[in-house]
Scaffold this active site. Structure first.
Site, PDB file in Angstrom:
ATOM      1  N   LYS A 118      12.750  52.890 -31.402  1.00  0.00           N
ATOM      2  CA  LYS A 118      12.847  52.043 -30.211  1.00  0.00           C
ATOM      3  C   LYS A 118      14.271  51.533 -29.957  1.00  0.00           C
ATOM      4  CE  LYS A 118       8.611  52.930 -29.672  1.00  0.00           C
ATOM      5  NZ  LYS A 118       8.321  54.101 -28.832  1.00  0.00           N
ATOM      6  N   ARG A 293       3.717  62.391 -24.730  1.00  0.00           N
ATOM      7  CA  ARG A 293       2.450  63.111 -24.866  1.00  0.00           C
ATOM      8  C   ARG A 293       1.681  62.976 -23.554  1.00  0.00           C
ATOM      9  NH1 ARG A 293      -0.357  58.222 -24.827  1.00  0.00           N
ATOM     10  NH2 ARG A 293       0.678  56.652 -26.063  1.00  0.00           N
TER      11      ARG A 293
END
Lengths: 502, 169
Positions: A118, A293
């Site tokens: 992140k 995804r």
């Protein structure tokens, strides 16, 4: 000749079935995998081949990279689709698939790695000029330094524990005079909770909406397919998603779309992916993270853009170009998705388990049901609580809400408790209907999670219970046949009793 | 036949006479049909059409659900109700227990023995399906015994906390 003719689907439940359907529509064969708990699940039955993975615990089955790769090689599958969850965002899995000489249906491992870290992702996004939540990147202790930083960021600011989590060591500061005190209490809370007093400063976004942009990238271009709004969530679990969003104008859509495309291009993205943003009330938006995804809520985008995202993933993985036309795309109508989970809001949202005794899935014009269970399947504690997704399309948002109410009103699921009644209450709620939602909506509106007290329905249920009991008692009482002998009772037994009375 | 239906914390008198029922001071026709090969039944009550799932429990116990709202009902006749009213003084004074609503792992225990708790107060946190779930008190009570400790795996129905002292209201 396509590089693969057979695809192994490394997942279970509704998404496995969804991917298998797309494979078949593309003329590809599908290999299902299953744990001992899923032997008779719909995805196993829908596939052309199926391979057992092992014990129900995900660590013994759906998370075993070695077993999945071996299953693909044993069945001659040339590609693996990871679905969502499980291994979908593990770079090591994508890497292992490629190293085994197979095609990973998703982004390259390097893009998964880049977006998975992140802090690293934030740095790269800032470089790519994608807006991120303004804030400090190093801990701050000196009140004077903090005050200067806060002025630069602009109030309100959020003081946040570096080791953070669960709201501990977190303080919202609206005015400069409260900053020093907040720094002190946040640091002390952080020390107690995490053993580390370091705190950061970040801009505080009030009542943000959760808006995400779908992107699709092939070997030549990266395009965006507009937004999905997922503000109705509980404990970061999304419950209702829609496309488009009431808060997004065409101008904002193209600005956010450009940012999302830039984010994807910055990491060399391929296949379908989603950039999540916080959208502030003033129209400012900030990059949160990229999900590398296919997502649970992808169908709402499919319905308003008239595209099959999973089939596009398959095409791109085969090295073919995406089938979308060149030039900007425009959403048509409105789509809404309600996630039906085995969590019962009337019982503190605790997961419910058991055998599905009966299922009538929502249907009708403009209604789509993406489900992974049928009657007879067991809902266990091993996996995610998602049972299925009710998705509708209609010309307008109001019509989509009305259609969803009909669809969920007709749905019947017996055997495990679900959140069906919660969704029906939400769809009737004036604030939701007006589109006045943000990611803290359900935190404020816990009343929507309470069981309803509809007097008329309660009386009808009482009448039904009394009638069911009356019928059961009539059947328990032995019927007396015309000859005076109780039906279903043996003549020998009666004779013996008569003897006993003599 | 008079039936007393205990549902959602209320007692509703339903008088059944063939295909007529009297409830809430009103009398109308009501008919409950089975839908073959399903756990569903169809109710026509005063002309209203309603499909419900009906599951039978122990004699007199029913679970009914309509549009995803599930209620448990107990149906007793006048005689049973009378007998119960005579023995009610004895019933209800035993220990009240919090049982595990599902199998899971005890993450935290939020109360100690002897502690007084208010309605809605968190008692312990149980982890299942990767989610932490806080179990709360349904009414004011005093914790008599805590039967589990953090890190312990529990089965569905296992007694977690026993209450005593102050009555549950």
């Amino acid at each position: 000749m396509a590089p693969f003719q057979r695809v192994l689907v490394a997942n279970r439940g509704e998404i496995a079935l969804r991917v298998i359907r797309a494979c078949h529509e593309e003329g590809l064969e599908a290999v299902a995998v299953y744990s001992d708990a899923d032997r008779t699940s719909p995805h196993v039955r829908a596939a052309d081949y199926a391979v057992a993975l092992g014990a129900p615990a995900p660590g013994e089955s759906y998370l075993r990279i070695d077993k999945l790769v071996a299953a693909a090689q044993a069945t001659g599958a040339g590609a693996i689709h990871p679905g969502y969850g499980f291994l979908a965002e593990r770079a090591a899995f994508a890497q292992a698939v490629v190293e085994a000489g197979l095609v990973f249906i998703g982004p390259p491992a390097s893009a998964i790695t880049a977006m998975g870290d992140k802090t690293e992702a934030r740095r790269r996004m800032a470089e790519a000029k994608v807006p991120i939540v303004p804030g400090l990147t190093v801990p701050v202790t000196d009140p004077a330094v903090a005050a200067r930083a806060a002025e630069e960021i602009g109030y309100p600011v959020l003081v946040k524990a570096a080791a953070g989590g669960g709201g501990k060591g977190m303080r919202v500061v609206r005015e400069a005079k409260d900053l020093a005190g907040a720094l002190e209490t946040a640091a002390s809370e952080a020390r107690k909770a995490f053993g580390d007093p370091s705190v950061y400063l970040e801009k505080y976004i009030e009542r943000p909406r959760h808006v995400e942009i779908q992107v699709l990238a092939d070997h030549e271009r990266t395009v965006h397919l507009g937004e999905r709004e997922c503000s109705v969530q509980r404990r970061h679990q999304k419950l209702v998603e829609e496309a488009p969003s009431v808060a997004v104008t065409p101008a904002l859509r193209s600005a956010m779309g450009r940012a999302a495309v830039a984010a994807a291009e910055a990491v060399g993205y391929r296949s379908a992916g989603t950039c999540e943003f916080l959208l502030a009330a003033d129209g400012a938006f900030y990059f949160l993270e990229m999900n590398t995804r296919i997502q649970v809520e992808h169908p709402v985008t499919e319905l308003v853009y008239g595209v099959d995202l999973v089939r596009e993933q398959l095409r791109i993985a085969q090295g073919r170009p995406m089938s979308l036309p060149q030039g900007p795309l425009t959403p048509r109508g409105w789509s809404l998705e309600c996630r039906i989970t085995s969590e019962d809001p009337a019982n503190g949202c605790l997961p419910s388990t058991g055998r599905i005794e009966f299922l009538r899935a929502p249907s009708g014009p403009g209604v789509r049901w993406d489900g992974g269970f049928t009657a007879g399947n067991e809902v266990t504690l091993f996996y995610d609580s998602l049972l299925g997704k009710a998705i509708v399309w209609a010309p307008t948002r109001a019509e989509a809400i009305a259609r969803m109410k009909v669809a969920l009103g007709e749905m019947v699921l017996v055997g495990v408790a679900t959140n069906q009644a919660f969704h029906l209450r939400l769809l009737d709620d004036p604030a939701f209907v007006a589109g006045q939602i943000d990611s803290q909506f359900l935190d404020r509106r816990t009343d929507l999670l309470e069981p309803p007290g509809d007097e008329g329905v309660l009386l009808d249920l009482a009448v039904a219970a009394a009638l069911a009991e009356d019928e059961a008692r009539t059947r328990r009482r032995p019927a007396v046949a015309a000859n005076g002998v109780a039906a279903g009772s043996s003549a020998w037994l009666l004779a013996a009793r008569r003897e006993g009375l003599r | 036949m008079k039936y007393f239906v205990r549902v959602a914390g209320r007692e509703i008198l339903v008088e059944v006479d063939g295909e007529r029922v009297t409830v809430g001071g009103r009398s109308y026709s009501a008919h409950l049909s089975r839908l073959p090969a399903t756990p569903l039944r169809h109710l026509l009550a005063d002309g209203r059409s309603l499909t419900l799932a009906v599951e039978a429990g122990a004699p007199g116990e029913w679970a009914l659900s309509v549009r995803g709202t599930r209620v448990e009902a107990e149906v007793i006749d006048e005689r049973t109700r009378h007998i119960r009213s005579l023995t009610a003084a004895r019933a209800g004074s035993g220990p009240v227990q919090l049982k595990a609503p599902m199998p899971g792992l005890v993450v935290r225990v939020l109360v100690t023995e002897g502690q007084a708790v208010a309605a809605g107060q968190g008692l312990l946190v149980l982890e299942a399906m990767k989610m932490e779930n806080e179990l709360r008190a349904s009414g004011p009570a005093t914790v008599a015994r805590v039967g589990v400790q953090p890190g312990q795996a529990v089965e569905k129905g296992q007694v977690l906390v026993e209450f005593g002292g102050a009555p549950l209201t």
